[in-house]
Design a protein around this motif. Structure first.
Motif, PDB file in Angstrom:
ATOM      1  N   MET A   1       4.765   1.448  -4.455  1.00 51.52           N
ATOM      2  CA  MET A   1       5.146   1.205  -5.850  1.00 51.52           C
ATOM      3  C   MET A   1       3.910   0.946  -6.713  1.00 51.52           C
ATOM      4  O   MET A   1       3.817   1.422  -7.843  1.00 51.52           O
ATOM      5  CB  MET A   1       6.110   0.010  -5.920  1.00 51.52           C
ATOM      6  N   LEU A   2       2.964   0.184  -6.159  1.00 49.16           N
ATOM      7  CA  LEU A   2       1.742  -0.116  -6.894  1.00 49.16           C
ATOM      8  C   LEU A   2       0.971   1.161  -7.225  1.00 49.16           C
ATOM      9  O   LEU A   2       0.540   1.368  -8.359  1.00 49.16           O
ATOM     10  CB  LEU A   2       0.852  -1.058  -6.071  1.00 49.16           C
ATOM     11  N   LEU A   3       0.808   2.027  -6.231  1.00 51.01           N
ATOM     12  CA  LEU A   3       0.015   3.236  -6.430  1.00 51.01           C
ATOM     13  C   LEU A   3       0.734   4.252  -7.303  1.00 51.01           C
ATOM     14  O   LEU A   3       0.111   4.938  -8.110  1.00 51.01           O
ATOM     15  CB  LEU A   3      -0.330   3.856  -5.068  1.00 51.01           C
ATOM     16  N   ASP A   4       2.054   4.362  -7.147  1.00 60.78           N
ATOM     17  CA  ASP A   4       2.817   5.300  -7.970  1.00 60.78           C
ATOM     18  C   ASP A   4       2.750   4.926  -9.445  1.00 60.78           C
ATOM     19  O   ASP A   4       2.821   5.788 -10.326  1.00 60.78           O
ATOM     20  CB  ASP A   4       4.284   5.324  -7.522  1.00 60.78           C
ATOM     21  N   ALA A   5       2.607   3.639  -9.724  1.00 63.14           N
ATOM     22  CA  ALA A   5       2.586   3.169 -11.108  1.00 63.14           C
ATOM     23  C   ALA A   5       1.188   3.227 -11.724  1.00 63.14           C
ATOM     24  O   ALA A   5       1.028   2.967 -12.912  1.00 63.14           O
ATOM     25  CB  ALA A   5       3.114   1.735 -11.179  1.00 63.14           C
ATOM     26  N   GLU A   6       0.204   3.573 -10.932  1.00 62.16           N
ATOM     27  CA  GLU A   6      -1.184   3.557 -11.408  1.00 62.16           C
ATOM     28  C   GLU A   6      -1.680   4.972 -11.697  1.00 62.16           C
ATOM     29  O   GLU A   6      -1.539   5.880 -10.883  1.00 62.16           O
ATOM     30  CB  GLU A   6      -2.079   2.923 -10.350  1.00 62.16           C
ATOM     31  N   ASP A   7      -2.255   5.173 -12.886  1.00 65.19           N
ATOM     32  CA  ASP A   7      -2.822   6.479 -13.233  1.00 65.19           C
ATOM     33  C   ASP A   7      -3.983   6.797 -12.302  1.00 65.19           C
ATOM     34  O   ASP A   7      -4.780   5.927 -11.959  1.00 65.19           O
ATOM     35  CB  ASP A   7      -3.328   6.468 -14.674  1.00 65.19           C
ATOM     36  N   GLY A   8      -4.093   8.041 -11.923  1.00 61.06           N
ATOM     37  CA  GLY A   8      -5.189   8.473 -11.070  1.00 61.06           C
ATOM     38  C   GLY A   8      -4.875   8.462  -9.591  1.00 61.06           C
ATOM     39  O   GLY A   8      -5.679   8.920  -8.771  1.00 61.06           O
ATOM     40  N   PHE A   9      -3.707   7.947  -9.221  1.00 54.65           N
ATOM     41  CA  PHE A   9      -3.312   7.919  -7.808  1.00 54.65           C
ATOM     42  C   PHE A   9      -2.042   8.736  -7.616  1.00 54.65           C
ATOM     43  O   PHE A   9      -1.124   8.682  -8.438  1.00 54.65           O
ATOM     44  CB  PHE A   9      -3.057   6.485  -7.332  1.00 54.65           C
ATOM     45  N   ASP A  10      -1.974   9.462  -6.522  1.00 51.23           N
ATOM     46  CA  ASP A  10      -0.797  10.265  -6.187  1.00 51.23           C
ATOM     47  C   ASP A  10      -0.479  10.051  -4.723  1.00 51.23           C
ATOM     48  O   ASP A  10      -1.245  10.449  -3.846  1.00 51.23           O
ATOM     49  CB  ASP A  10      -1.075  11.750  -6.456  1.00 51.23           C
ATOM     50  N   VAL A  11       0.627   9.394  -4.445  1.00 50.02           N
ATOM     51  CA  VAL A  11       1.051   9.149  -3.064  1.00 50.02           C
ATOM     52  C   VAL A  11       1.704  10.416  -2.537  1.00 50.02           C
ATOM     53  O   VAL A  11       2.760  10.831  -3.016  1.00 50.02           O
ATOM     54  CB  VAL A  11       2.037   7.965  -2.985  1.00 50.02           C
ATOM     55  N   VAL A  12       1.091  11.034  -1.537  1.00 53.02           N
ATOM     56  CA  VAL A  12       1.587  12.315  -1.029  1.00 53.02           C
ATOM     57  C   VAL A  12       2.425  12.167   0.232  1.00 53.02           C
ATOM     58  O   VAL A  12       2.971  13.147   0.732  1.00 53.02           O
ATOM     59  CB  VAL A  12       0.419  13.291  -0.756  1.00 53.02           C
ATOM     60  N   GLY A  13       2.538  10.939   0.763  1.00 56.84           N
ATOM     61  CA  GLY A  13       3.371  10.763   1.953  1.00 56.84           C
ATOM     62  C   GLY A  13       3.358   9.325   2.441  1.00 56.84           C
ATOM     63  O   GLY A  13       2.434   8.566   2.139  1.00 56.84           O
ATOM     64  N   GLU A  14       4.397   8.950   3.157  1.00 58.48           N
ATOM     65  CA  GLU A  14       4.500   7.633   3.785  1.00 58.48           C
ATOM     66  C   GLU A  14       4.937   7.824   5.227  1.00 58.48           C
ATOM     67  O   GLU A  14       5.865   8.579   5.506  1.00 58.48           O
ATOM     68  CB  GLU A  14       5.516   6.760   3.043  1.00 58.48           C
ATOM     69  N   ALA A  15       4.263   7.122   6.138  1.00 62.15           N
ATOM     70  CA  ALA A  15       4.538   7.277   7.567  1.00 62.15           C
ATOM     71  C   ALA A  15       5.058   5.974   8.154  1.00 62.15           C
ATOM     72  O   ALA A  15       4.578   4.889   7.812  1.00 62.15           O
ATOM     73  CB  ALA A  15       3.274   7.711   8.298  1.00 62.15           C
ATOM     74  N   ALA A  16       6.014   6.086   9.052  1.00 62.16           N
ATOM     75  CA  ALA A  16       6.593   4.907   9.700  1.00 62.16           C
ATOM     76  C   ALA A  16       5.848   4.519  10.968  1.00 62.16           C
ATOM     77  O   ALA A  16       6.007   3.410  11.469  1.00 62.16           O
ATOM     78  CB  ALA A  16       8.065   5.167  10.019  1.00 62.16           C
ATOM     79  N   ASP A  17       5.028   5.427  11.508  1.00 62.11           N
ATOM     80  CA  ASP A  17       4.265   5.129  12.716  1.00 62.11           C
ATOM     81  C   ASP A  17       2.981   5.956  12.711  1.00 62.11           C
ATOM     82  O   ASP A  17       2.781   6.832  11.868  1.00 62.11           O
ATOM     83  CB  ASP A  17       5.100   5.409  13.974  1.00 62.11           C
ATOM     84  N   GLY A  18       2.095   5.655  13.673  1.00 62.24           N
ATOM     85  CA  GLY A  18       0.803   6.316  13.714  1.00 62.24           C
ATOM     86  C   GLY A  18       0.873   7.806  13.966  1.00 62.24           C
ATOM     87  O   GLY A  18       0.102   8.589  13.411  1.00 62.24           O
ATOM     88  N   GLU A  19       1.807   8.230  14.793  1.00 64.01           N
ATOM     89  CA  GLU A  19       1.937   9.652  15.093  1.00 64.01           C
ATOM     90  C   GLU A  19       2.329  10.426  13.843  1.00 64.01           C
ATOM     91  O   GLU A  19       1.795  11.504  13.566  1.00 64.01           O
ATOM     92  CB  GLU A  19       2.983   9.845  16.199  1.00 64.01           C
ATOM     93  N   GLN A  20       3.258   9.864  13.088  1.00 62.78           N
ATOM     94  CA  GLN A  20       3.676  10.507  11.848  1.00 62.78           C
ATOM     95  C   GLN A  20       2.535  10.508  10.832  1.00 62.78           C
ATOM     96  O   GLN A  20       2.385  11.453  10.060  1.00 62.78           O
ATOM     97  CB  GLN A  20       4.897   9.797  11.276  1.00 62.78           C
ATOM     98  N   ALA A  21       1.723   9.459  10.851  1.00 61.93           N
ATOM     99  CA  ALA A  21       0.584   9.392   9.937  1.00 61.93           C
ATOM    100  C   ALA A  21      -0.388  10.541  10.190  1.00 61.93           C
ATOM    101  O   ALA A  21      -0.904  11.159   9.248  1.00 61.93           O
ATOM    102  CB  ALA A  21      -0.138   8.057  10.096  1.00 61.93           C
ATOM    103  N   VAL A  22      -0.644  10.841  11.454  1.00 61.74           N
ATOM    104  CA  VAL A  22      -1.534  11.947  11.801  1.00 61.74           C
ATOM    105  C   VAL A  22      -0.930  13.274  11.342  1.00 61.74           C
ATOM    106  O   VAL A  22      -1.616  14.127  10.768  1.00 61.74           O
ATOM    107  CB  VAL A  22      -1.805  11.979  13.316  1.00 61.74           C
TER     108      VAL A  22
END
Length: 217
Positions: A1-22
């Protein structure tokens, strides 16, 4: 929420575990991955190691989140390829600034608390036999001490001071040179050592013995 509300940042994904993060890192190629140390399936350090070891993700930087009292994995995270770390109780403005620094190629290693942590975990975690690196090129596969042989005396001095946590301005004051010259020395050392950022210079400084845990430069 913090990053989505801030200009200059674009959240391109969220991962629930390390494997998904990779998997998400490989699919979206983000500028920065904000990685938790403790995650299910694959922990943050292992996930960071996979991301930093993938040539296709060479431009992706990893910023680790940890808790001072519980997560004794900071140095191992840096060795795995993280560009820095933050404590989980960091203020929002500090988090935003940290992400900007990491995206710009800086290592988040200057604060005094970080210097103490690096020294502590370097002392607790002696480098494994292959800690100097597993990259395909010969230079990265050499032991840390041998890798430093390509540096000039001034560059070795600069790497030692970076390992002690000094910023470019502090380097300039210590060596009586301009900040621009200090930055040039740091950049040249990174290039010769195939270091992704300042964080990797810190790892090399400790693993080569150029800086000993507890030294302040």
């Amino acid at each position: 929420m913090l990053l989505d509300a801030e200009d200059g940042f674009d959240v391109v994904g969220e991962a629930a575990d390390g494997e998904q993060a990779v998997e998400l890192a490989r699919a979206s190629r983000p500028d920065v991955v904000l990685m938790d140390v403790r995650m299910p399936v694959l922990d943050g350090i292992a996930a960071t190691r996979q991301i930093s070891g993938d040539p296709a993700l060479d431009s992706v930087r990893v910023l680790m989140l940890t808790t001072f009292e519980l997560d004794e994995y900071v140095f191992e995270a840096l060795r795995a390829g993280a560009s820095g770390f933050l404590l989980k109780d960091v203020e929002p403005v500090e988090l935003l600034r940290a992400l900007e620094l990491i995206a710009a190629g800086e290592g988040l290693l200057a604060p005094s608390v970080t210097r103490r942590l690096i020294a502590r975990f370097a002392a607790l975690a002696p480098p494994p036999a292959d800690a100097a690196g597993t990259a395909d090129d010969g230079a990265a596969a050499l032991p840390a001490a041998e890798r430093l042989e390509v540096l000039t005396d001034r560059e070795r001095e600069v790497v030692a001071l970076v390992g002690a946590g000094l910023t470019n301005h502090e380097l300039a004051e210590r060596l009586v040179i301009s900040p621009a010259t200090a930055k040039t020395h740091v950049s040249r050392a990174m290039g010769k050592l195939d270091a992704r950022d300042r964080a990797q210079l810190v790892v090399l400084a400790y693993e080569s013995g150029l800086v000993r845990p507890g030294e302040a430069g």
